[in-house]
Design a protein around this motif. Structure first.
Motif, PDB file in Angstrom:
ATOM      1  N   ALA A 275      -2.296 -13.170  -4.602  1.00  0.00           N
ATOM      2  CA  ALA A 275      -2.707 -11.824  -4.728  1.00  0.00           C
ATOM      3  C   ALA A 275      -4.008 -11.646  -4.040  1.00  0.00           C
ATOM      4  CB  ALA A 275      -2.514 -11.055  -5.969  1.00  0.00           C
ATOM      5  N   GLY A 276      -5.114 -12.390  -4.488  1.00  0.00           N
ATOM      6  CA  GLY A 276      -6.133 -12.444  -4.231  1.00  0.00           C
ATOM      7  C   GLY A 276      -6.505 -12.776  -2.667  1.00  0.00           C
ATOM      8  N   ALA A 277      -5.644 -13.722  -2.266  1.00  0.00           N
ATOM      9  CA  ALA A 277      -5.766 -14.283  -0.789  1.00  0.00           C
ATOM     10  C   ALA A 277      -5.154 -13.098   0.116  1.00  0.00           C
ATOM     11  CB  ALA A 277      -4.857 -15.409  -0.600  1.00  0.00           C
ATOM     12  N   VAL A 278      -4.238 -12.492  -0.453  1.00  0.00           N
ATOM     13  CA  VAL A 278      -3.396 -11.498   0.629  1.00  0.00           C
ATOM     14  C   VAL A 278      -4.355 -10.297   0.515  1.00  0.00           C
ATOM     15  CG1 VAL A 278      -1.489  -9.682   0.886  1.00  0.00           C
ATOM     16  CG2 VAL A 278      -1.012 -12.163   0.215  1.00  0.00           C
ATOM     17  N   ASN A 279      -4.917  -9.717  -0.577  1.00  0.00           N
ATOM     18  CA  ASN A 279      -5.888  -8.758  -0.568  1.00  0.00           C
ATOM     19  C   ASN A 279      -6.959  -8.801   0.278  1.00  0.00           C
ATOM     20  OD1 ASN A 279      -8.467  -7.661  -2.471  1.00  0.00           O
ATOM     21  ND2 ASN A 279      -7.007  -6.094  -1.684  1.00  0.00           N
ATOM     22  N   ALA A 280      -7.666 -10.300   0.267  1.00  0.00           N
ATOM     23  CA  ALA A 280      -8.759 -10.387   1.203  1.00  0.00           C
ATOM     24  C   ALA A 280      -8.411 -10.011   2.658  1.00  0.00           C
ATOM     25  CB  ALA A 280      -9.190 -11.776   0.946  1.00  0.00           C
ATOM     26  N   THR A 281      -7.207 -10.327   3.060  1.00  0.00           N
ATOM     27  CA  THR A 281      -6.539  -9.982   4.652  1.00  0.00           C
ATOM     28  C   THR A 281      -6.468  -8.629   4.844  1.00  0.00           C
ATOM     29  OG1 THR A 281      -4.396 -10.087   4.197  1.00  0.00           O
ATOM     30  CG2 THR A 281      -5.383 -12.258   4.375  1.00  0.00           C
ATOM     31  N   ARG A 282      -6.935  -7.623   3.844  1.00  0.00           N
ATOM     32  CA  ARG A 282      -6.822  -6.291   4.031  1.00  0.00           C
ATOM     33  C   ARG A 282      -8.011  -5.363   3.952  1.00  0.00           C
ATOM     34  NH1 ARG A 282      -1.011  -5.006   3.014  1.00  0.00           N
ATOM     35  NH2 ARG A 282      -1.975  -2.748   2.222  1.00  0.00           N
ATOM     36  N   ARG A 283      -8.036  -4.502   4.461  1.00  0.00           N
ATOM     37  CA  ARG A 283      -9.204  -3.532   4.089  1.00  0.00           C
ATOM     38  C   ARG A 283      -9.221  -2.803   3.011  1.00  0.00           C
ATOM     39  NH1 ARG A 283      -9.147  -3.910   9.728  1.00  0.00           N
ATOM     40  NH2 ARG A 283     -11.122  -4.275  10.578  1.00  0.00           N
TER      41      ARG A 283
END
Length: 316
Positions: A275-283
């Motif tokens: 979840a942390g990794a995916v969130n960092a790919t988004r604004r």
């Protein structure tokens, strides 16, 4: 469906200026640690209740925005100066124009907020205690009382706090602790936040005090986790970040989503890291596609750490 109640004492109104077709494009959202956690939990299909205060005119705007988020909000509204920020991203980086931490929560509003937490926790599978951005918002001792009372009600308590607030919550008693390596340095629990052996030793000391799961996040370096089911170095796929803000809160939400549903520590940690990794790919802070998170979680590696993997300076 698992149900998580989040204590988010003072969410903030956020105003972000982007550029669209050569013109200023203004975005209004509600932010802050608890809101970002709630947003990610809702994305993962969890029934979420956010318990908070909303202050003044900005709070009234926030109320309307929160009603569209996809989770339930129990808000104590009162007059005063609200936490808020204005950031300008037109140059590609965040430039702070205004950052206001807001006023201290008045006594009667705080009493009502505390009562709302007691009421909502009655049907919760897990409770998250999150903090406000402002140092003066409320006394740290509120977290001790809440942690103690939530456990008296038989509810697992997950805290994502630092400093005096974390210390107070630990005194009250918690089940799951998520903390960053920078926060452990600031609290004086380790000397070097880049020294894995120190972080592992600190996590083991915290776990030995009765915490079932301790997760120490280290941004792109991956987390160190110690708990009743083992000690692990967490290695997630290295996704290219767009905006790392909110990744730690998304990690917390991933942990909570699995634990509230009765899942084990290993799956909770994998989901948190994903979840942390995916969130960092988004604004969008605290956002993420649930299917993408589940797919990435399958690729998260948990490397076992044994007793010889740390060298506790206190024992030398």
């Amino acid at each position: 469906m698992a149900r998580v109640v989040i204590f988010a004492p003072a969410p903030m109104l956020t105003v972000t200026v982007e550029e669209l077709r050569g013109e200023a494009d203004v975005h209004l959202h509600v932010g802050g640690q608890g809101v970002w956690q709630a947003r990610m939990l809702a994305s993962l299909g969890v029934d979420v209740v956010l318990v908070c205060t909303l202050t003044g005119e900005a709070g009234r705007v926030s109320r309307h925005l929160l009603d569209e988020e996809g989770f339930r909000v129990e808000a104590i509204q009162h007059e005063g100066i609200s936490p808020a920020y204005i950031h300008d991203r037109r140059g590609g980086e965040r430039v702070a124009v205004v950052e206001a931490e807001g006023e201290r929560i008045p006594r009667h509003a705080l009493d009502s907020l505390y009562s709302a937490m007691l009421r909502e926790a009655a049907d919760a599978d897990l409770v998250i205690l999150s903090g406000p951005d402002g140092e003066r918002t409320l006394d740290a001792d509120v977290y001790r009382r809440l942690a103690s009372d939530m456990r008296q009600l038989g509810k697992p308590v997950l805290v994502d706090l630092a400093g005096d607030r974390m210390a107070a919550a630990l005194e009250g008693g918690v089940d799951v602790l998520k903390v960053s390596h920078e926060e452990l340095v600031e609290d004086g629990r380790v000397d070097d936040g880049d020294d894995e052996s120190q972080l592992l030793a600190a996590a083991r000391r915290l776990a030995a005090d009765g915490i079932a799961l301790v997760a120490v996040t280290r941004a792109e370096a991956g987390s160190i986790v110690v708990g009743e089911q083992g000690a692990w170095r967490v290695v997630a796929p290295e996704l290219e970040p767009v905006d790392p803000r909110g990744a730690g809160d998304s990690y917390t939400a991933g942990l909570a989503a699995v634990l509230a549903a009765g899942g084990d520590h290993a799956q909770a940690v994998r989901t948190g890291a994903a979840a942390g990794a995916v969130n960092a790919t988004r604004r969008g802070l605290g956002t993420g596609d649930a299917e993408a998170i589940r797919a990435i979680a399958e690729q998260v590696e948990l490397q076992e750490l044994g007793a010889d993997d740390d060298d506790d300076p206190e024992e030398c």
